[in-house]
Scaffold this motif. Sequence first.
Motif, short mmCIF file in Angstrom:
data_model
loop_
_atom_site.label_atom_id
_atom_site.label_comp_id
_atom_site.label_asym_id
_atom_site.label_seq_id
_atom_site.Cartn_x
_atom_site.Cartn_y
_atom_site.Cartn_z
N LEU A 1 87.71 -104.90 -127.70
CA LEU A 1 89.18 -104.90 -127.76
C LEU A 1 89.84 -105.67 -126.62
N ARG A 2 89.29 -105.56 -125.43
CA ARG A 2 89.99 -106.12 -124.26
C ARG A 2 90.27 -107.61 -124.37
N PRO A 3 89.31 -108.46 -124.76
CA PRO A 3 89.63 -109.89 -124.87
C PRO A 3 90.70 -110.19 -125.91
N ARG A 4 90.96 -109.24 -126.78
CA ARG A 4 91.96 -109.45 -127.83
C ARG A 4 93.29 -108.77 -127.50
N SER A 5 93.41 -108.34 -126.23
CA SER A 5 94.63 -107.68 -125.75
C SER A 5 94.96 -106.44 -126.59
N LEU A 6 93.94 -105.75 -127.03
CA LEU A 6 94.10 -104.49 -127.74
C LEU A 6 93.60 -103.35 -126.85
N HIS A 7 94.16 -102.17 -127.06
CA HIS A 7 93.87 -101.07 -126.15
C HIS A 7 93.60 -99.79 -126.94
N PRO A 8 92.56 -99.03 -126.55
CA PRO A 8 92.29 -97.76 -127.24
C PRO A 8 93.10 -96.62 -126.64
N VAL A 9 93.50 -95.70 -127.49
CA VAL A 9 94.17 -94.46 -127.08
C VAL A 9 93.25 -93.31 -127.48
N LEU A 10 92.77 -92.56 -126.49
CA LEU A 10 91.83 -91.47 -126.77
C LEU A 10 92.57 -90.26 -127.33
N MET A 11 92.06 -89.75 -128.47
CA MET A 11 92.63 -88.57 -129.09
C MET A 11 91.51 -87.63 -129.50
N PHE A 12 91.74 -86.34 -129.38
CA PHE A 12 90.79 -85.33 -129.84
C PHE A 12 91.32 -84.69 -131.11
N ALA A 13 90.45 -84.44 -132.07
CA ALA A 13 90.85 -83.80 -133.32
C ALA A 13 89.89 -82.65 -133.60
N GLU A 14 90.00 -81.61 -132.79
CA GLU A 14 89.08 -80.49 -132.86
C GLU A 14 89.65 -79.29 -133.59
N SER A 15 90.85 -79.44 -134.16
CA SER A 15 91.49 -78.36 -134.90
C SER A 15 92.38 -78.96 -135.98
N ALA A 16 92.84 -78.11 -136.91
CA ALA A 16 93.72 -78.59 -137.97
C ALA A 16 94.99 -79.19 -137.39
N GLU A 17 95.54 -78.54 -136.37
CA GLU A 17 96.76 -79.04 -135.75
C GLU A 17 96.53 -80.40 -135.10
N ALA A 18 95.40 -80.55 -134.41
CA ALA A 18 95.10 -81.82 -133.76
C ALA A 18 94.86 -82.92 -134.78
N ARG A 19 94.23 -82.58 -135.89
CA ARG A 19 94.03 -83.60 -136.94
C ARG A 19 95.36 -84.07 -137.51
N GLU A 20 96.30 -83.15 -137.68
CA GLU A 20 97.61 -83.53 -138.19
C GLU A 20 98.35 -84.42 -137.20
N GLU A 21 98.15 -84.17 -135.90
CA GLU A 21 98.75 -85.03 -134.88
C GLU A 21 98.22 -86.45 -134.98
N VAL A 22 96.91 -86.59 -135.23
CA VAL A 22 96.32 -87.92 -135.38
C VAL A 22 96.93 -88.63 -136.58
N LEU A 23 97.03 -87.94 -137.70
CA LEU A 23 97.60 -88.54 -138.91
C LEU A 23 99.05 -88.96 -138.69
N THR A 24 99.83 -88.11 -138.02
CA THR A 24 101.24 -88.44 -137.74
C THR A 24 101.34 -89.64 -136.82
N TYR A 25 100.49 -89.68 -135.82
CA TYR A 25 100.48 -90.79 -134.85
C TYR A 25 100.25 -92.12 -135.57
N LEU A 26 99.30 -92.11 -136.51
CA LEU A 26 98.99 -93.33 -137.25
C LEU A 26 100.08 -93.67 -138.27
#
Length: 346
Positions: free
Chosen positions: A105-130
């Motif tokens: 990613l770095r040479p392409r000026s892209l950046h990762p955002v670390l997210m945890f999806a260890e529960s139903a609520e966290a999974r919904e946060e990931v979906l909303t984020y996207l």
Amino acid sequence: MSRQAPTLEDVAREAGVSRATVSRVVNGIRNVDPEIQEVVRQAIERTGYAPNRAARSLVTRRAETVALVVSGAGDITEAGQDTFATRVFADPFFGRVVGGIVGFLRPRSLHPVLMFAESAEAREEVLTYLRQGRADGALVVSTHSDDPLPALLADARLPAVLFARPSRPVPLSYVDLAHRDGGRLAAEHLLARGCRRPATVCGPLDVAASQERLAGFRDTLARHGHPHVPVAEGEFTLDSGLAAMSDLLARQPGLDGVFAANDLMAQGACQAVQQHGLRVPDDVAVVGFDDSSIAVTCHPRLTTIRQPVEEMAAEMARLLDEHIHGVRTEPTSVVFDPELVVRESA
């Protein structure tokens, strides 16, 4: 008086191309000759031009970030969330995944955002984020075969690529290793050393990779006249490897070779052998899996099955980049081959 920041026009003059060409290169539009792209990139470096990320996002309609999601299964309570994160960060496997992704990613000026999806609520946060466009897609590392996140991403038609084949078929791209071949390589090496009473410390049996490694090990031994292979289940941790190996030594006096399904458990197995007054590899040969940094810091250094994690992670990021840019519209799979790396433990 402060010097003005370099502009697109400055880069265009330096490169000897039009402003429009520079804009296409900066915005990642792919209809520019590769040689011209390189000339423009060198001009950007010489001038010190830095694109306005907000303005660029308006043009490209992309966030220029991707979500790196470490996902579990079920609903982990709030008290267990810290434990989940601690286990992830303690495993050198995850650091190798991050290294491979960032390297792409770095040479392409892209950046990762670390997210945890260890529960139903966290999974919904990931979906909303996207869905909100805050990341252009997701790179998903699942820690459990019952993880519902891949199906949720597929149903939402969100760009995503998985590390490892999902246990249930979903229309998403993935990268994986031929784990069964890895188990076969471990068995063949122990047999070639003359081991007559081999055993294995397998990984959690609710994880597909563990099942495949165990199946490859068992099948190969069966083909060579070993109908029963003693098994103790671990959790991919050092302590579980030590406990599982201690159990095997108590149940199977005289065992002379063991395949541990990752390097952390192999390190624990080596410690258990030594605690029982035995020598590695003279009395018990030990083969690990992954070829992580532990393999060369362990004493003795581990013979192991190499999983090219960094290359696999980079391929995962490449596939996601193709999906994001519309270069690839159908899901695909890329399966890497394992490799035996011989050191002192077997």
